[in-house]
Design a protein around this motif. Structure first.
Motif, PDB file in Angstrom:
ATOM      1  N   ARG A 180       0.839  -1.208   0.000  1.00 45.63           N
ATOM      2  CA  ARG A 180       0.000   0.000   0.000  1.00 45.63           C
ATOM      3  C   ARG A 180       0.870   1.253   0.000  1.00 45.63           C
ATOM      4  O   ARG A 180       0.575   2.233  -0.685  1.00 45.63           O
ATOM      5  N   GLN A 181       1.944   1.227   0.768  1.00 43.11           N
ATOM      6  CA  GLN A 181       2.866   2.363   0.792  1.00 43.11           C
ATOM      7  C   GLN A 181       3.538   2.547  -0.566  1.00 43.11           C
ATOM      8  O   GLN A 181       3.688   3.673  -1.055  1.00 43.11           O
ATOM      9  N   LEU A 182       3.919   1.429  -1.186  1.00 41.60           N
ATOM     10  CA  LEU A 182       4.563   1.499  -2.493  1.00 41.60           C
ATOM     11  C   LEU A 182       3.646   2.134  -3.532  1.00 41.60           C
ATOM     12  O   LEU A 182       4.047   3.044  -4.267  1.00 41.60           O
ATOM     13  N   PHE A 183       2.393   1.669  -3.583  1.00 44.96           N
ATOM     14  CA  PHE A 183       1.487   2.166  -4.631  1.00 44.96           C
ATOM     15  C   PHE A 183       0.908   3.534  -4.307  1.00 44.96           C
ATOM     16  O   PHE A 183       0.354   4.197  -5.193  1.00 44.96           O
ATOM     17  N   ALA A 184       1.011   3.967  -3.056  1.00 44.38           N
ATOM     18  CA  ALA A 184       0.579   5.321  -2.707  1.00 44.38           C
ATOM     19  C   ALA A 184       1.609   6.365  -3.134  1.00 44.38           C
ATOM     20  O   ALA A 184       1.287   7.549  -3.274  1.00 44.38           O
ATOM     21  N   ASP A 185       2.849   5.923  -3.345  1.00 43.89           N
ATOM     22  CA  ASP A 185       3.930   6.822  -3.755  1.00 43.89           C
ATOM     23  C   ASP A 185       3.907   6.956  -5.279  1.00 43.89           C
ATOM     24  O   ASP A 185       4.048   5.965  -6.003  1.00 43.89           O
ATOM     25  N   PRO A 186       3.719   8.159  -5.812  1.00 40.66           N
ATOM     26  CA  PRO A 186       3.633   8.312  -7.281  1.00 40.66           C
ATOM     27  C   PRO A 186       4.965   8.077  -7.988  1.00 40.66           C
ATOM     28  O   PRO A 186       4.993   7.910  -9.214  1.00 40.66           O
ATOM     29  N   ALA A 187       6.079   8.076  -7.253  1.00 44.25           N
ATOM     30  CA  ALA A 187       7.387   7.911  -7.876  1.00 44.25           C
ATOM     31  C   ALA A 187       7.564   6.489  -8.404  1.00 44.25           C
ATOM     32  O   ALA A 187       7.104   5.522  -7.785  1.00 44.25           O
ATOM     33  N   SER A 211       2.284   2.162 -17.916  1.00 48.82           N
ATOM     34  CA  SER A 211       2.375   3.599 -18.168  1.00 48.82           C
ATOM     35  C   SER A 211       2.666   4.379 -16.896  1.00 48.82           C
ATOM     36  O   SER A 211       2.982   5.566 -16.949  1.00 48.82           O
ATOM     37  N   THR A 212       2.570   3.716 -15.732  1.00 50.90           N
ATOM     38  CA  THR A 212       2.768   4.415 -14.448  1.00 50.90           C
ATOM     39  C   THR A 212       4.044   3.972 -13.735  1.00 50.90           C
ATOM     40  O   THR A 212       4.713   4.783 -13.103  1.00 50.90           O
ATOM     41  N   ARG A 213       4.429   2.686 -13.845  1.00 52.10           N
ATOM     42  CA  ARG A 213       5.610   2.194 -13.126  1.00 52.10           C
ATOM     43  C   ARG A 213       6.459   1.281 -14.030  1.00 52.10           C
ATOM     44  O   ARG A 213       6.695   0.115 -13.698  1.00 52.10           O
ATOM     45  N   ASP A 262       3.674  -8.353 -13.663  1.00 50.82           N
ATOM     46  CA  ASP A 262       3.067  -7.025 -13.548  1.00 50.82           C
ATOM     47  C   ASP A 262       3.204  -6.565 -12.101  1.00 50.82           C
ATOM     48  O   ASP A 262       3.577  -7.339 -11.210  1.00 50.82           O
ATOM     49  N   ASP A 263       2.869  -5.293 -11.855  1.00 55.45           N
ATOM     50  CA  ASP A 263       2.990  -4.786 -10.487  1.00 55.45           C
ATOM     51  C   ASP A 263       1.727  -5.038  -9.662  1.00 55.45           C
ATOM     52  O   ASP A 263       1.798  -5.392  -8.491  1.00 55.45           O
ATOM     53  N   LEU A 264       0.542  -4.866 -10.270  1.00 51.93           N
ATOM     54  CA  LEU A 264      -0.703  -4.944  -9.502  1.00 51.93           C
ATOM     55  C   LEU A 264      -1.819  -5.450 -10.400  1.00 51.93           C
ATOM     56  O   LEU A 264      -1.935  -5.045 -11.553  1.00 51.93           O
ATOM     57  N   THR A 265      -2.661  -6.340  -9.859  1.00 51.68           N
ATOM     58  CA  THR A 265      -3.842  -6.783 -10.589  1.00 51.68           C
ATOM     59  C   THR A 265      -5.079  -6.499  -9.766  1.00 51.68           C
ATOM     60  O   THR A 265      -5.065  -6.611  -8.528  1.00 51.68           O
ATOM     61  N   ASP A 266      -6.140  -6.110 -10.441  1.00 49.53           N
ATOM     62  CA  ASP A 266      -7.403  -5.798  -9.773  1.00 49.53           C
ATOM     63  C   ASP A 266      -8.464  -6.793 -10.240  1.00 49.53           C
ATOM     64  O   ASP A 266      -8.793  -7.757  -9.554  1.00 49.53           O
ATOM     65  N   LEU A 275       3.126  -8.199  -7.959  1.00 49.63           N
ATOM     66  CA  LEU A 275       3.453  -7.833  -6.584  1.00 49.63           C
ATOM     67  C   LEU A 275       2.193  -7.850  -5.719  1.00 49.63           C
ATOM     68  O   LEU A 275       2.192  -8.402  -4.628  1.00 49.63           O
ATOM     69  N   GLY A 276       1.117  -7.223  -6.208  1.00 49.41           N
ATOM     70  CA  GLY A 276      -0.068  -7.069  -5.372  1.00 49.41           C
ATOM     71  C   GLY A 276      -1.354  -7.479  -6.061  1.00 49.41           C
ATOM     72  O   GLY A 276      -1.443  -7.522  -7.289  1.00 49.41           O
ATOM     73  N   ILE A 277      -2.345  -7.791  -5.224  1.00 49.47           N
ATOM     74  CA  ILE A 277      -3.716  -7.999  -5.673  1.00 49.47           C
ATOM     75  C   ILE A 277      -4.570  -6.970  -4.954  1.00 49.47           C
ATOM     76  O   ILE A 277      -4.579  -6.916  -3.718  1.00 49.47           O
ATOM     77  N   ALA A 278      -5.252  -6.135  -5.701  1.00 50.31           N
ATOM     78  CA  ALA A 278      -6.115  -5.129  -5.082  1.00 50.31           C
ATOM     79  C   ALA A 278      -7.381  -5.795  -4.574  1.00 50.31           C
ATOM     80  O   ALA A 278      -7.890  -6.739  -5.169  1.00 50.31           O
TER      81      ALA A 278
END
Length: 706
Positions: free
Chosen positions: A560-567, A601-603, A673-677, A702-705
């Protein structure tokens, strides 16, 4: 009332009370007989606001029996939860009340129950508020019931009110039901959790045009409860404390969490440490819920680790403790849950361990339960243009909204009269509808106020019971002399180093499955696609893996901290090592021969570095990255499946060098991939890889939303 009639009614009611509680010397609590008399002798509408354990159910069961003796028809009880219905039916039978319930758990019994109703062999029928919106029940059974009804009971009546902590759209239908009742038919509404605003709102809806409502409001303080708040800095320390001290508590109890994932994770970790616990959530099957409730009542488990799914009405008089890992969003909701403890015992312990992400979770649930004007308008336009009723799946393909929020929105619109549920789906009515922005703004502001009160409860230096009861506008709030602020900390806050290490190991465990999509959603043809039915096996991805769900206690917090950071930056060493551990425990049927990165397109740095490093460590070939055809898909998280598929079905292009490699691949490839929803991006990217020649696709994120 004539004195002799009063005496006769009291004598008869007392006899029924003693049969109900199986105590030949039982007497009514203050206010119980007054409420019964208001219903039976005066045939009034009544609102009873009394603390949990006061005996509200005794009022309506005894009133039902007395009314039946006078020749009146059965009682209809609107009750919100299956667990509550089961307990109410059992309690009714003890008093000689012939009770039955119609709900989703006993569909096969409905015909027999309705036949008994027609033969006048049922005294009390319990239904869910959702049943009132069922077309068959509303059009066939309900009119017959209303013609013969002797008493209407609305249990947990705070659910009627927009301002109630557990407002439910289906409950607002009860207002319409009340307005249809004949004059002189008694109505009872009961709750243990209502402040003055909710009381006024419920009383107004209860009154209709029938005059003043008899309102009975008692003190809400619970002398049996010993309250406390223990602040710990992290989920690791909370779990370590539980591992060290759960056995300090007498008897069996409930450990509440704010999310399903937290309940399941804590239950697993405690079980692995040797504690007899189980998870109870909205994902728990109905049969399993019933088994777990019985196990807790029979003290076969130390605790159920539960979400609010185990809430209103669960009745275990000797429940020894209630612990919260994470705070509910209001003192009223908190009071309702801790009210499960100490109902029939002298002492019970209640401890709150606030979470570091409570406010974030509160915000999510608050916003997800509020109707959105744009989506509401889209639903109404789709229904207005339809030729007849539209099913929910058909609506999903017409508006970009997932099933659960769509069904909630339809309920809100139905209560507002804008839509109607009929056989075959939903239809637009002729009534105009406008978005009541002021109302929702007021409700949102009220919820923010309640959240601040909850934080005040955590931080108060005064009596905690006095704070809770004052939050419910109890004029008799007073210091309890028992809580940690009144009498000092009664709980042990020491956490052994061994427990900290065990908690760290448990939370450091990584890896959850990503289930593959196997069926296309209906309605894609309306969005310009011919895909339908089952996804061909040679176009499916395999079961994948993710480091964690975002809602998990361990790695979820880091993600959550990782994906909250726009960098955007490359994967860090610690997180990458955890990914390697997940892969080492992945028992795939055939080892992948290469790694492919999803386009991002984001990370892009994060995804590419993860894919390249996984390939290097696994001695696999890095095959490169997929590309987008044109612009990246714009469909954000939360849309329904049909729109998600439509956005990504033709979105992925395989570069020629990669296509050449895939054509001769001797085994599956890993898709990173980084995140799947919704999992549809992975499914459609994997489909493109399979069509290009990949023998199999193994997704890794990395994550599952969610």
């Amino acid at each position: 009332m004539d004195a002799s009639l009063h005496s006769d009614l009291l004598s008869s009611a007392t006899a029924k009370l003693r049969a109900l509680v199986r105590n030949p010397d039982a007497q009514f609590h203050d206010g119980q007989f007054e409420a019964i008399s208001a219903l039976v002798a005066q045939r009034r509408r009544a609102l009873v606001v009394q603390r949990t354990g006061w005996g509200k159910s005794a009022v309506y069961f005894i009133a039902s029996l007395l009314l039946r003796e006078q020749g009146f028809g059965p009682t209809l009880i609107v009750s919100p939860l299956l667990a509550l219905m089961r307990d109410q039916v059992t309690a009714a039978e003890r008093a000689g009340v012939r009770a039955a319930a119609i709900n989703s758990a006993n569909v096969l019994e409905w015909r027999e129950i309705l036949e008994k109703l027609q033969r006048d062999e049922i005294d009390v029928l319990l239904v869910s508020p959702e049943r009132l919106n069922n077309p068959s029940f509303r059009e066939q059974q309900l009119p017959m019931l209303l013609d013969r009804l002797g008493l209407l009971v609305i249990d947990e009546a705070h659910c009627i009110s927009d301002w109630g902590h557990d407002f439910r759209p289906d409950y607002r239908r009860i207002r319409d039901l009340i307005n249809k009742l004949p004059a002189g038919l008694p109505v009872l509404a009961t709750t243990a959790t209502a402040n003055s605003r909710v009381v006024e709102d419920v009383a107004e809806q209860l009154a209709g045009g029938a005059g003043e409502v008899f309102t009975l409001r008692g003190t809400l303080a619970r002398d049996s409860l010993r309250l406390g708040v223990l602040r710990l800095p992290s989920p690791r320390m909370q779990l370590a404390w539980l591992l060290s001290h759960i056995e300090d508590f007498t008897g069996s109890g409930i450990i509440y969490t704010l999310t399903v994932s937290a309940a399941e994770d804590i239950a697993r970790m405690l079980r692995e440490a040797g504690h007899q616990v189980a998870a109870y959530t909205g994902r728990t099957d109905l049969e399993e819920r019933e088994r777990l409730e019985a196990a807790l009542k029979n003290n076969e488990v130390k605790a159920l680790i539960a979400t609010s799914a185990l809430g209103m009405g669960f009745d275990k008089p000797d429940l020894g403790f209630v612990i919260h890992i994470g705070a509910p969003s209001s003192p009223v909701a908190y009071y309702q849950q801790v009210g499960r403890a100490g109902r029939g015992s002298i002492n019970a312990d209640v401890l709150l361990l606030p979470g570091t992400d409570d406010a974030e979770i509160w915000e999510y649930f608050a916003t997800s339960s509020m109707p959105d004007q744009v989506r509401a308008t889209a639903v109404l336009e789709a229904l207005g243009q339809a030729d007849g009723a539209m099913s929910v799946p058909a609506l999903e393909s017409a508006v970009n909204l997932r099933r659960s929020p769509l069904e909630l929105l339809l309920k809100v619109l139905a209560v507002d009269g804008a839509v109607e549920r009929v056989a075959g789906g939903w239809m637009r009515t002729d009534l105009p509808w406008s978005y009541d922005a002021d109302r929702y703004k007021r409700v949102a502001a009220s919820r923010v106020h309640e959240q601040r009160l909850m934080i005040d409860y955590e931080n108060t230096r005064g009596c905690r019971m006095e704070f809770l009861t004052a939050s419910l506008d109890d004029p008799r709030s007073a210091a309890c002399g028992r809580c940690d602020n009144c009498a000092g900390a009664w709980y042990n806050d020491h956490i052994p180093e061994e427990s900290k290490d065990n908690a760290q190991n448990a939370l450091g465990r990584a890896g959850v499955s990503i289930e593959p999509r196997k069926l296309y959603p209906s309605g894609l043809n309306r969005l310009g696609h011919t895909l339908k039915g089952k996804i061909p096996e040679d176009e499916q991805v395999s079961i994948g893996r993710a480091l964690a769900r975002l809602t998990d206690l361990g790695w979820g917090n880091r993600l959550r901290q990782l994906f909250a950071d726009p960098a955007d930056r490359p994967i860090d060493k610690t997180m990458f090592e955890a990914c390697i551990k997940v892969l080492s425990e992945w028992n795939w049927e055939q080892r992948p021969v290469g790694v492919v990165a999803m386009p991002s397109s984001t990370r892009p740095q994060l995804v590419t570095s993860l894919a390249q490093q996984l390939a290097a460590v696994g001695r696999l070939r890095y095959l490169g990255q997929l590309e987008y055809r044109g612009k990246p898909p714009q469909n954000g998280p939360g849309g329904n499946s049909a729109f998600r598929v439509a956005a990504v079905a033709d979105a992925f292009e395989i570069p020629e060098p990669l296509e050449a490699l895939l054509a001769n691949a001797p085994g599956p490839v890993m898709l990173v991939d980084d995140l799947t929803d919704s999992r549809w991006s992975l499914a459609m990217a994997g489909r493109a890889l399979r069509i290009a020649g990949a023998p199999g696709v193994l997704p890794f994120t990395l994550g599952i939303a969610g």
